[in-house]
Design an enzyme around this catalytic site. Structure first.
Site, mmCIF file in Angstrom:
data_model
loop_
_atom_site.group_PDB
_atom_site.id
_atom_site.type_symbol
_atom_site.label_atom_id
_atom_site.label_comp_id
_atom_site.label_asym_id
_atom_site.label_seq_id
_atom_site.Cartn_x
_atom_site.Cartn_y
_atom_site.Cartn_z
ATOM 1 N N GLU A 123 1.285 2.440 -10.170
ATOM 2 C CA GLU A 123 0.612 3.723 -10.073
ATOM 3 C C GLU A 123 1.022 4.453 -8.835
ATOM 4 O O GLU A 123 1.272 3.854 -7.794
ATOM 5 C CB GLU A 123 -0.885 3.492 -9.973
ATOM 6 C CG GLU A 123 -1.473 3.124 -11.260
ATOM 7 C CD GLU A 123 -2.341 4.221 -11.789
ATOM 8 O OE1 GLU A 123 -2.673 5.152 -11.027
ATOM 9 O OE2 GLU A 123 -2.668 4.142 -12.962
ATOM 10 N N CYS A 136 0.590 8.363 -2.355
ATOM 11 C CA CYS A 136 0.355 6.946 -2.074
ATOM 12 C C CYS A 136 1.333 6.108 -2.900
ATOM 13 O O CYS A 136 1.319 6.161 -4.128
ATOM 14 C CB CYS A 136 -1.098 6.607 -2.444
ATOM 15 S SG CYS A 136 -1.508 4.872 -2.192
ATOM 16 N N CYS A 143 1.127 -8.533 -5.437
ATOM 17 C CA CYS A 143 1.252 -8.764 -3.992
ATOM 18 C C CYS A 143 1.347 -10.265 -3.767
ATOM 19 O O CYS A 143 0.665 -11.033 -4.431
ATOM 20 C CB CYS A 143 0.034 -8.198 -3.255
ATOM 21 S SG CYS A 143 0.150 -8.360 -1.456
ATOM 22 N N CYS A 147 -5.656 -11.467 -0.492
ATOM 23 C CA CYS A 147 -6.898 -11.033 0.140
ATOM 24 C C CYS A 147 -8.032 -11.115 -0.893
ATOM 25 O O CYS A 147 -7.868 -10.667 -2.034
ATOM 26 C CB CYS A 147 -6.748 -9.617 0.681
ATOM 27 S SG CYS A 147 -5.400 -9.506 1.868
ATOM 28 N N CYS A 150 -9.368 -7.946 -2.752
ATOM 29 C CA CYS A 150 -8.366 -7.020 -3.304
ATOM 30 C C CYS A 150 -7.931 -7.451 -4.688
ATOM 31 O O CYS A 150 -7.521 -8.604 -4.878
ATOM 32 C CB CYS A 150 -7.157 -6.944 -2.373
ATOM 33 S SG CYS A 150 -5.799 -5.977 -3.059
ATOM 34 N N CYS A 382 -10.080 6.173 -16.576
ATOM 35 C CA CYS A 382 -8.872 5.369 -16.463
ATOM 36 C C CYS A 382 -8.455 4.697 -17.750
ATOM 37 O O CYS A 382 -7.281 4.505 -17.993
ATOM 38 C CB CYS A 382 -9.057 4.275 -15.419
ATOM 39 S SG CYS A 382 -8.467 4.795 -13.835
HETATM 40 N N1 SAH Z 1 -0.943 -4.574 1.491
HETATM 41 C C1 SAH Z 1 -1.148 -3.551 2.425
HETATM 42 C C2 SAH Z 1 -1.148 -2.159 1.838
HETATM 43 C C3 SAH Z 1 -1.877 -1.953 0.524
HETATM 44 S S1 SAH Z 1 -3.574 -2.164 0.537
HETATM 45 C C4 SAH Z 1 -2.436 -3.818 3.203
HETATM 46 O O1 SAH Z 1 -3.172 -4.712 2.821
HETATM 47 O O2 SAH Z 1 -2.649 -3.136 4.193
HETATM 48 C C5 SAH Z 1 -4.209 -0.695 1.351
HETATM 49 C C6 SAH Z 1 -5.668 -0.839 1.856
HETATM 50 O O3 SAH Z 1 -6.660 -0.961 0.806
HETATM 51 C C7 SAH Z 1 -5.822 -2.070 2.689
HETATM 52 O O4 SAH Z 1 -6.533 -1.778 3.855
HETATM 53 C C8 SAH Z 1 -6.600 -2.973 1.771
HETATM 54 O O5 SAH Z 1 -7.215 -3.964 2.500
HETATM 55 C C9 SAH Z 1 -7.536 -2.009 1.095
HETATM 56 N N2 SAH Z 1 -8.174 -2.558 -0.122
HETATM 57 C C10 SAH Z 1 -7.712 -3.490 -0.966
HETATM 58 N N3 SAH Z 1 -8.607 -3.735 -1.952
HETATM 59 C C11 SAH Z 1 -9.655 -2.924 -1.739
HETATM 60 C C12 SAH Z 1 -10.886 -2.698 -2.429
HETATM 61 N N4 SAH Z 1 -11.206 -3.378 -3.525
HETATM 62 N N5 SAH Z 1 -11.740 -1.783 -1.930
HETATM 63 C C13 SAH Z 1 -11.412 -1.074 -0.820
HETATM 64 N N6 SAH Z 1 -10.252 -1.229 -0.140
HETATM 65 C C14 SAH Z 1 -9.384 -2.162 -0.572
HETATM 66 FE FE1 SF4 Z 2 -1.865 -7.561 -0.758
HETATM 67 FE FE2 SF4 Z 2 -4.026 -8.040 0.720
HETATM 68 FE FE3 SF4 Z 2 -2.877 -5.599 0.767
HETATM 69 FE FE4 SF4 Z 2 -4.174 -6.483 -1.421
HETATM 70 S S1 SF4 Z 2 -5.066 -6.034 0.574
HETATM 71 S S2 SF4 Z 2 -2.214 -5.422 -1.388
HETATM 72 S S3 SF4 Z 2 -3.673 -8.692 -1.401
HETATM 73 S S4 SF4 Z 2 -1.977 -7.554 1.466
#
Ligand code: SAH
Ligand code: SF4
Length: 407
Positions: A123, A136, A143, A147, A150, A382
């Site tokens: 996306e 974005c 990934c 996390c 996420c 969506c």
């Molecule tokens: N992998 C990178 C970039 C993509 S994620 C990173 O982790 O920074 C971009 C942001 O969205 C990150 O800060 C991530 O922690 C946050 N994020 C991921 N899942 C989320 C969710 N379910 N709700 C809110 N923010 C989220």
């Molecule tokens: Fe990957 Fe963590 Fe970023 Fe999600 S928040 S995209 S799992 S690094």
């Protein structure tokens, strides 16, 4: 989470899929040096290469050419020769949603999977405001990191995007918006009215960990920042990382864009659970790398992202600890309301709690806006985009994140 011991949660997974280049490669996203090489390979003399690269660069990245035929300043013979060996292909937009507030989302299909494998879809989200338009971008399908809050992290399949696929996301966005010299601009509510371009900012905040796909992300950003082409200044490009400490210095030296850090917790024991990569690179080492990030100043701050998880990381003493922790680092703090997904082990903090948390940050001298999510109406719809419900939250997340980053 509850039934699983923390030590059993894998820190990362290995990429399962690989990119298979097409027989006729696309020139989109190639560096100038690679373009010169591609020209050399079809017989363009070395003395001519630099000039030809400049011409092609202009047609591709200023005018958005989709065929060699359009490149009228290039000789007819060379155009035919280019067409025999290369393409200007970008990924394909298979669905588009436009929100009442002007936010746009494109479902983008990638090619280049190994035979027998389904094409991947990613996306790309565009968030317009009066004085800017932020795109974005994703850096990986899925990934490698895990996390726990996420949704992308729960996906099994992972493939690094190529530089061409990353730049390709910018190309298709600008194609859809008519954001090229000489194109007819898309009109509609919410689009920027200031400045001469619709895509003015980029955030690497879609799927994937950009610093785990370093070379492709670097090459793509350098194409996007090249002043004779797409020409988006590095100060308008933000790379978000979960904290791949050894790559932060390289990012500073070789890419030089604005940095965002997904911090999310102020103590190692908690961050180990939320961002398992913290077990490898704990908070102190991460902040040390931030302090050493080149070019930091009050005008060039690092953004710290902090997802608001109810009863997990949202106490007022967490807020105070956050302020203490960031002391001395030119910083911005972005509080992100948690975006729930099916089966997620967390809830979003209550709104009043987010406000109290944000007040402490504000009182410490940081602007800490918590914004209303953009594009809500299309997020709700969506399911109309082709894909399964599990993709829904990945999209919501991306729109939200990008929205949170456009200050
Ligand atoms: N992998 C990178 C970039 C993509 S994620 C990173 O982790 O920074 C971009 C942001 O969205 C990150 O800060 C991530 O922690 C946050 N994020 C991921 N899942 C989320 C969710 N379910 N709700 C809110 N923010 C989220
Ligand atoms: Fe990957 Fe963590 Fe970023 Fe999600 S928040 S995209 S799992 S690094």
């Amino acid at each position: 989470m509850t039934a699983v011991l923390e030590s059993e949660i894998a820190l990362e997974k290995t990429p399962l899929e690989r990119y298979v280049p097409p027989a006729k490669p696309s020139l989109v996203g190639q560096s100038r040096a690679a373009l010169a090489e591609a020209l050399g390979a079809i017989g363009v003399a070395p003395a001519q290469q630099k000039m030809r690269v400049q011409q092609i660069w202009h047609w591709l990245y200023v005018r958005g050419a989709q065929s060699f035929e359009q490149m009228t300043s290039v000789s007819k013979e060379l155009r035919a020769q280019l067409d025999r060996h290369y393409t200007l292909a970008r990924p394909e937009v298979v669905a588009e949603q436009v929100s009442a507030d002007g936010t746009r989302k494109w479902l983008v299909r990638l090619t280049g999977e190994a035979p027998g494998e389904r094409p991947h879809e990613i996306e790309c989200v565009y968030i317009p405001e009066a004085d800017r338009g932020t795109l974005c971008l994703s850096s990986q399908v899925g990934c490698t990191l895990n996390c726990s809050f996420c949704h992308t992290g729960t996906q099994r399949l992972v493939r690094n995007l190529t530089a061409g696929e990353i730049v390709g996301q910018i190309m298709v966005a600008r194609d859809r918006l008519g954001d090229w010299l000489g194109s007819e601009r898309t009109s509609g509510p919410g689009l920027p009215t200031e400045g001469d371009r619709l895509v003015s900012n980029i955030v690497m905040m879609g799927m994937g960990e950009p610093l785990y796909n370093f070379e492709a992300v670097r090459d793509a950003i350098l194409v996007a920042a090249d002043g004779d082409g797409i020409a988006i200044s590095k100060r308008r490009i933000t790379l978000s990382t979960s904290g791949v400490v050894p790559m932060i210095a390289r990012a500073g030296a070789e890419i030089g864009v604005m940095l965002a850090i997904s911090l999310h917790a102020v103590r190692d024991d908690l961050r180990d659970k939320l961002v398992p990569l913290n077990r490898k690179y704990p908070i102190a080492t991460l902040l040390e790398a931030c302090r050493n990030y080149p070019g930091l100043s009050n005008a060039r701050r690092i953004t710290f992202e902090y997802v608001m998880l109810k009863g997990v990381n949202d106490t007022l003493s967490d807020a105070k600890a956050l302020v203490r922790l960031l002391k001395g680092i030119p910083a911005k703090i972005n509080l992100i309301p948690f975006n729930p997904w099916p089966g997620a082990p967390y809830e979003c903090s209550d709104w009043e709690q987010i406000e109290r948390f944000s007040q402490i940050i504000f009182d410490a001298g940081y602007a800490s806006p918590v914004r209303t999510p953009r594009g809500r109406d299309i997020l709700a719809a969506c399911g109309q985009l082709k894909s399964a419900t599990e993709k829904l939250s990945a999209r919501e997340r991306m729109a939200l994140r990008a929205m949170a980053m456009t200050d």
